[in-house]
Scaffold this active site. Structure first.
Site, PDB file in Angstrom:
ATOM      1  N   GLU A  50       0.787  -1.489  -0.430  1.00 14.16           N
ATOM      2  CA  GLU A  50      -0.024  -0.200  -0.579  1.00 14.16           C
ATOM      3  C   GLU A  50       0.957   1.343   0.150  1.00 14.16           C
ATOM      4  OE1 GLU A  50      -2.565  -0.176   2.935  1.00 14.16           O
ATOM      5  OE2 GLU A  50      -3.977  -1.650   2.090  1.00 14.16           O
ATOM      6  N   GLU A  86      -5.371  -7.728  -1.007  1.00 14.96           N
ATOM      7  CA  GLU A  86      -6.341  -8.070   0.124  1.00 14.96           C
ATOM      8  C   GLU A  86      -7.892  -8.063  -0.087  1.00 14.96           C
ATOM      9  OE1 GLU A  86      -5.230  -5.354   3.510  1.00 14.96           O
ATOM     10  OE2 GLU A  86      -2.299  -6.204   2.934  1.00 14.96           O
TER      11      GLU A  86
HETATM   12  C1  BG6 Z   1      -4.548  -2.774   5.020  1.00 17.74           C
HETATM   13  C2  BG6 Z   1      -3.458  -3.416   5.249  1.00 17.74           C
HETATM   14  O1  BG6 Z   1      -4.280  -1.039   4.687  1.00 17.74           O
HETATM   15  O2  BG6 Z   1      -5.521  -3.169   5.558  1.00 17.74           O
HETATM   16  C3  BG6 Z   1      -3.158  -4.467   6.356  1.00 17.74           C
HETATM   17  O3  BG6 Z   1      -2.194  -3.308   3.981  1.00 17.74           O
HETATM   18  C4  BG6 Z   1      -4.483  -4.149   7.036  1.00 17.74           C
HETATM   19  O4  BG6 Z   1      -2.238  -4.291   7.340  1.00 17.74           O
HETATM   20  C5  BG6 Z   1      -5.681  -4.257   6.565  1.00 17.74           C
HETATM   21  O5  BG6 Z   1      -4.389  -5.133   8.190  1.00 17.74           O
HETATM   22  C6  BG6 Z   1      -6.496  -3.926   7.163  1.00 17.74           C
HETATM   23  O6  BG6 Z   1      -6.820  -3.080   8.030  1.00 17.74           O
HETATM   24  P1  BG6 Z   1      -7.078  -3.427   9.545  1.00 17.74           P
HETATM   25  O7  BG6 Z   1      -7.100  -2.050  10.416  1.00 17.74           O
HETATM   26  O8  BG6 Z   1      -8.460  -3.764  10.027  1.00 17.74           O
HETATM   27  O9  BG6 Z   1      -6.620  -4.216   9.863  1.00 17.74           O
END
Ligand code: BG6
Length: 461
Positions: A172, A360
């Site tokens: 990201e 993701e």
């Molecule tokens: C992404 C990141 O932005 O979102 C992860 O690459 C992160 O590291 C994921 O865990 C979800 O965000 P959060 O804050 O719910 O853990």
């Protein structure tokens, strides 16, 4: 339902600092994540004071990875996205020689994955860098950090050249605009001039890593990683459309540099109007011409942009989006938009004409363990099912997609809040926000659902 390709990479995605724990084991140095006990938007603390943090142990993946990988294999994973903690390999960041114990850990991890036929997709830097680099060199503000990163990248490419064939440079990369310390090692109150200069250094480093990967592991593919920060115009007023275009360019420009090999023309105007003057060396422009092999991205939510100040001031949440009145939200206020994923896939494919990889996607939610030890996470199944249906639509649209790794296939420490309450996993971990729990792993209902989706190549969606 469209049958997903036979060679489609199915799996999940993890980040070292959110799962491994063992934060100082075997010679590891402090990382920037280790000094953010309240998450990526929280205050930076001095670890010397002796304070502890949930991430210090996390879910103890450092020691329990064989059990976890066996569970991933049971679901049928063909791919697992992990990251290497740079500070395990170079504890201070600027050493000449790597830390052998750190390198050996990832050997063991990749070997275990290979035993189960799971291919690693490896992020070089996922929300962390050696903390010492921020103290000695002001992180990515310094041009020297490019060289330290390239040395690290070359070290791990050479070491794992027979074990890992899919790589990503910076997780990201646009997060630097929202969380400068996590993104580029700069203090949270840094100005735009400093942030864009640091991002420039990171872009050069990313391109040099791509070049190094091509040299050292010719049969590997390496991509960038964008936070899919997509917004729609709040209305069909032309000025809202332009505000939306600008808001999307705020992050797409990074993909433009990494996939096309140069800053896009519109950024010249942006820099001029913002009074930003970047120090760009002639050699940087040559370095940037090395472009990524594929585009990877995360996608959780969408939002809106508006030119109307009354609406624009409603922008909020972790990404500063204007809420979309037509979409529901998760308990953490992230707006749920499965069709946005199809839209984004098509937008990125139209723009770059390179293979894509969803690395993701998922729903952070509170889970309840019922007295019989089960977790009925139908809300998570619904979210993922709806999104994967849109992925199938995009495949039908002709998008070239390498794979899908859902975020946090096993519960892990959240990045934004550094808590356990926000869970993404198919596998439950017995651990609470205070760090109490047995760390026992349990299959949730979604575990069996995902196994069936993979096994049927999407026919059970
Ligand atoms: C992404 C990141 O932005 O979102 C992860 O690459 C992160 O590291 C994921 O865990 C979800 O965000 P959060 O804050 O719910 O853990």
């Amino acid at each position: 339902m469209t049958l997903f390709p036979a060679d489609f990479l199915w799996g999940g995605a993890l980040a070292a600092n959110q799962v491994e724990g063992a934060y100082l084991a075997d010679g590891k140095g402090l990382s920037t994540s280790d000094v953010l006990p309240q998450g990526i938007f929280g205050p930076i603390t001095q670890r010397e004071a002796g304070d502890s943090c949930l991430k210090d142990q996390a879910i103890d993946f450092y020691h329990r990875y064989p059990e976890d990988i066996a569970l991933f294999a049971e679901m049928g994973f063909s791919c697992l996205r992990v990251s290497i903690a740079w500070s395990r390999i170079f504890p201070q960041g600027d050493e000449d020689a790597p830390n052998e114990a750190g390198l050996a850990f990832y050997d063991r991890l990749f070997d275990e994955m290979a035993k189960h036929g799971i291919r690693p997709l490896v992020t070089l830097s996922h929300y962390e860098m050696p903390y010492a680099l921020t103290q000695r060199y002001s992180g990515w503000a310094s041009r020297q950090t490019i060289g330290f990163f390239e040395h690290y990248a070359r070290t791990v490419f050479a070491r794992y050249r027979d074990k890992a064939k899919y790589w990503l440079t910076f997780n990201e990369i646009n997060m630097a605009l929202h969380a400068p310390f996590t993104g580029v090692g700069l203090p949270p109150d840094s100005g735009k001039q400093a942030i864009y200069q640091a991002i420039h250094h990171q872009l050069v480093a990313s391109a040099r890593a791509v070049k190094a990967c091509h040299e050292l592991v010719p049969d590997a593919r390496i991509g960038n990683m964008l936070l899919g920060d997509i917004v729609y115009p709040l209305s069909c007023r032309p000025e809202d459309l332009l505000a939306c275009q600008q808001r999307n360019r705020d992050w797409l420009f990074l993909g433009d540099v990494q996939a096309r090999g140069a800053y896009p023309a519109y950024m010249q105007r942006f820099f001029r109007e913002e009074g930003i003057e970047l120090d760009i060396h002639a050699s940087d422009l040559v370095d940037l011409r090395t472009t990524v092999d594929f585009i990877s991205f995360s996608y959780y939510m969408s939002g809106c942009a508006s030119a109307n100040p009354d609406f624009a001031q409603q922008a909020g949440g972790v990404l500063g989006m204007v809420p979309n009145p037509h979409l529901p939200s998760s308990d953490w206020g992230w707006q749920i938009d499965p069709q946005g994923l199809r839209y984004l896939l098509n937008l990125l494919y139209d723009r770059y004409q390179k293979p894509l990889f969803i690395v993701e996607n998922g729903l952070g939610a509170r889970d309840e363990v019922t007295p019989d030890g089960r977790i009925h996470d139908d809300y998570r199944i619904q979210y993922l099912n709806d999104h994967l249906i849109q992925v199938a639509e995009a495949l039908d649209d002709g998008v070239d997609l390498l794979g899908y790794t859902s975020w946090g296939p096993i519960d892990l420490v959240s990045a934004s809040k550094a808590e356990m309450s926000k869970r993404y996993g198919f596998i439950h971990v017995d651990l609470d926000d205070q760090g109490h729990g047995s760390l026992e792993r349990r299959r949730k209902d979604s575990f069996y659902w995902y196994r069936d989706v993979i096994r049927s190549r999407g026919q059970t969606l």
